[in-house]
Design an enzyme around this catalytic site. Structure first.
Site, PDB file in Angstrom:
ATOM      1  N   GLY A 195       9.823 -83.516 -63.109  1.00  0.00           N
ATOM      2  CA  GLY A 195       8.134 -83.416 -63.508  1.00  0.00           C
ATOM      3  C   GLY A 195       7.810 -82.299 -64.245  1.00  0.00           C
ATOM      4  NE  ARG A 215       4.776 -66.686 -76.893  1.00  0.00           N
ATOM      5  CZ  ARG A 215       4.729 -65.399 -76.382  1.00  0.00           C
ATOM      6  NH1 ARG A 215       4.739 -65.135 -75.075  1.00  0.00           N
ATOM      7  NH2 ARG A 215       4.009 -64.505 -77.224  1.00  0.00           N
ATOM      8  CB  ALA A 216       9.611 -65.919 -71.429  1.00  0.00           C
ATOM      9  CB  VAL A 217      14.112 -68.908 -72.070  1.00  0.00           C
ATOM     10  CG1 VAL A 217      15.569 -68.966 -72.478  1.00  0.00           C
ATOM     11  CG2 VAL A 217      13.774 -68.871 -70.832  1.00  0.00           C
ATOM     12  NE  ARG A 247       8.074 -65.578 -79.694  1.00  0.00           N
ATOM     13  CZ  ARG A 247       6.880 -65.533 -80.043  1.00  0.00           C
ATOM     14  NH1 ARG A 247       5.942 -64.770 -79.876  1.00  0.00           N
ATOM     15  NH2 ARG A 247       6.547 -66.427 -81.321  1.00  0.00           N
ATOM     16  NE  ARG A 281      12.015 -86.755 -60.924  1.00  0.00           N
ATOM     17  CZ  ARG A 281      10.577 -86.608 -61.125  1.00  0.00           C
ATOM     18  NH1 ARG A 281      10.140 -87.186 -62.171  1.00  0.00           N
ATOM     19  NH2 ARG A 281      10.189 -85.649 -60.476  1.00  0.00           N
ATOM     20  CG  ASP A 289      14.063 -77.879 -54.019  1.00  0.00           C
ATOM     21  OD1 ASP A 289      14.250 -76.753 -54.624  1.00  0.00           O
ATOM     22  OD2 ASP A 289      13.803 -78.133 -52.968  1.00  0.00           O
ATOM     23  N   GLY A 290      15.623 -80.641 -57.571  1.00  0.00           N
ATOM     24  CA  GLY A 290      16.683 -81.464 -57.950  1.00  0.00           C
ATOM     25  C   GLY A 290      17.386 -80.955 -59.300  1.00  0.00           C
ATOM     26  CB  SER A 291      15.843 -78.948 -62.135  1.00  0.00           C
ATOM     27  OG  SER A 291      14.910 -79.992 -62.234  1.00  0.00           O
ATOM     28  CB  THR A 343       7.710 -78.122 -59.034  1.00  0.00           C
ATOM     29  OG1 THR A 343       7.239 -79.316 -58.268  1.00  0.00           O
ATOM     30  CG2 THR A 343       8.237 -76.900 -58.159  1.00  0.00           C
ATOM     31  CG  ASP A 390       4.408 -81.206 -55.592  1.00  0.00           C
ATOM     32  OD1 ASP A 390       3.221 -81.343 -56.052  1.00  0.00           O
ATOM     33  OD2 ASP A 390       5.414 -82.039 -55.384  1.00  0.00           O
ATOM     34  CG  ASP A 448       8.230 -79.048 -53.872  1.00  0.00           C
ATOM     35  OD1 ASP A 448       8.612 -78.257 -54.979  1.00  0.00           O
ATOM     36  OD2 ASP A 448       8.603 -80.189 -53.887  1.00  0.00           O
ATOM     37  NE  ARG A 498       7.583 -87.426 -53.932  1.00  0.00           N
ATOM     38  CZ  ARG A 498       7.597 -87.157 -55.159  1.00  0.00           C
ATOM     39  NH1 ARG A 498       6.732 -87.368 -55.998  1.00  0.00           N
ATOM     40  NH2 ARG A 498       8.657 -86.204 -55.376  1.00  0.00           N
ATOM     41  CG  HIS A 539       0.804 -88.251 -63.113  1.00  0.00           C
ATOM     42  ND1 HIS A 539       0.700 -89.481 -62.267  1.00  0.00           N
ATOM     43  CD2 HIS A 539       1.935 -87.771 -62.943  1.00  0.00           C
ATOM     44  CE1 HIS A 539       2.042 -89.676 -61.828  1.00  0.00           C
ATOM     45  NE2 HIS A 539       2.616 -88.775 -62.186  1.00  0.00           N
TER      46      HIS A 539
END
Length: 320
Positions: free
Chosen positions: A11, A21-23, A25, A72, A103-105, A125, A127, A129, A171, A250
């Site tokens: 998500g 951007r930070a990654v 540069r 996903r 977490d899934g990523s 994320t 959440d 979480d 959730r 959303h």
């Protein structure tokens, strides 16, 4: 290490662009080339990539969503999908990947690392979480959005002596509901982490406040609790209050990221690249006691998230 890739997965969350951007540069400042992978792991499988440079990430720090898009991928969960992703990395001479997501990523990043492609995860994320980190990119923006919506809903509730149920995202994690409820002065906050009795913890609490002269009420419910319509019906029947439900949905994911999300996202993106440059792999950037740290992804995924019961108890004593 000459070339790294970066992708956003799962998500979307406000602040992902600031991390991206930070990654980019940080990598360029250290002599690396950067490839942006579109639509998460599916883009890595199909080779849907673009070259990123300093100008590619100009004027995105304030934008919600993600300029790389996100998705996903069920195919990436298979051995064949992972093999395709690894082959894309070989074909494009990608030496490492930064993954921004949940977490899934991170599970996907671990699989990719095990297949020989160094990966670093950044928690993104709304959440909040991810157990290993006290903070996840997008959470602050989401809670501020939910608070503003609850404040606006309160105006109508107060004008009409109503009870307003505000359902927010979450959730399995009640952090958005907890902080929104505290900030909005909700009479009742319902979260997945705490079992409740509708009559005792909702109806009787509202009746007690009615007895003290209160005329309008806000009830904040995390989507993982569910039962919003049932709870509304019971409140209406037991208290006589006109009860309405607003599901924010959303709207909480969108919008310009807050200062907090922009700053922390930038710091996390910077550290992720530094970890790759140090030769590290299968790590996730996290925040602990206000400081940035990193954990092995497998260890991070085993951690158990702690709900802030003290804050919940305190607000139940205050919001009566």
């Amino acid at each position: 290490m000459k070339t790294i890739a970066v992708l956003t997965s799962g998500g979307d969350a406000p602040g992902m662009n600031a991390a991206l951007r930070a990654v980019v540069r940080t990598a360029i400042s250290n002599g690396l080339e950067v490839i942006g992978v579109k639509r998460g792991y599916q883009g890595l499988i199909s080779g849907d990539v673009i070259e990123l440079n300093l100008r590619s990430v100009s004027d995105i720090i304030h934008k919600g969503g993600t300029i790389l898009y996100t998705a996903r991928s069920s195919e990436f969960k298979t051995d064949i999908g992972i093999a395709k992703a690894v082959q894309t990395c070989k074909d494009l001479e990608i030496d490492g990947v930064v993954v921004i997501g949940g977490d899934g990523s991170f599970r996907g990043a671990s699989k990719l690392s095990n297949a020989g492609v160094p990966c670093i995860g950044i928690p993104g994320t709304i959440d909040n979480d991810i157990a290993c980190s006290e903070y996840t990119i997008g959470f602050d923006t989401a809670t501020n959005t939910a608070m503003k919506m609850a404040d606006q809903i309160r105006d109508t509730a107060q004008s009409h002596d109503k009870c307003s149920i505000v359902e927010v995202m979450g959730r399995k994690c009640g952090d958005i509901a907890l902080l929104t409820g505290i900030a909005a002065g909700a009479t009742v906050i319902l979260v997945p982490e705490i079992e409740f009795d509708i009559k005792k913890d909702v109806v009787e609490r509202i009746k007690m406040s009615q007895g003290k002269g209160r005329k309008h009420f806000i009830v904040v419910i995390a989507e993982g609790v569910g039962q919003s319509q049932e709870i509304a019906n019971i409140i209406r029947y037991e208290t006589g209050l006109d009860t309405m439900i607003t599901i924010l949905g959303h709207v909480q994911r969108g919008g310009s990221p807050t200062l907090t999300d922009r700053v922390y996202a930038g710091e996390m993106g910077n550290l992720a690249v530094k970890l790759l440059l140090e030769g590290k792999s299968n790590r996730v950037v996290a925040m602990k006691k206000g400081r940035l740290v990193d954990y092995d992804i497998n260890d991070a995924l085993k951690m158990k998230r702690k709900f802030n019961f003290a804050a919940y108890k305190a607000t139940m004593e205050v919001s009566i």
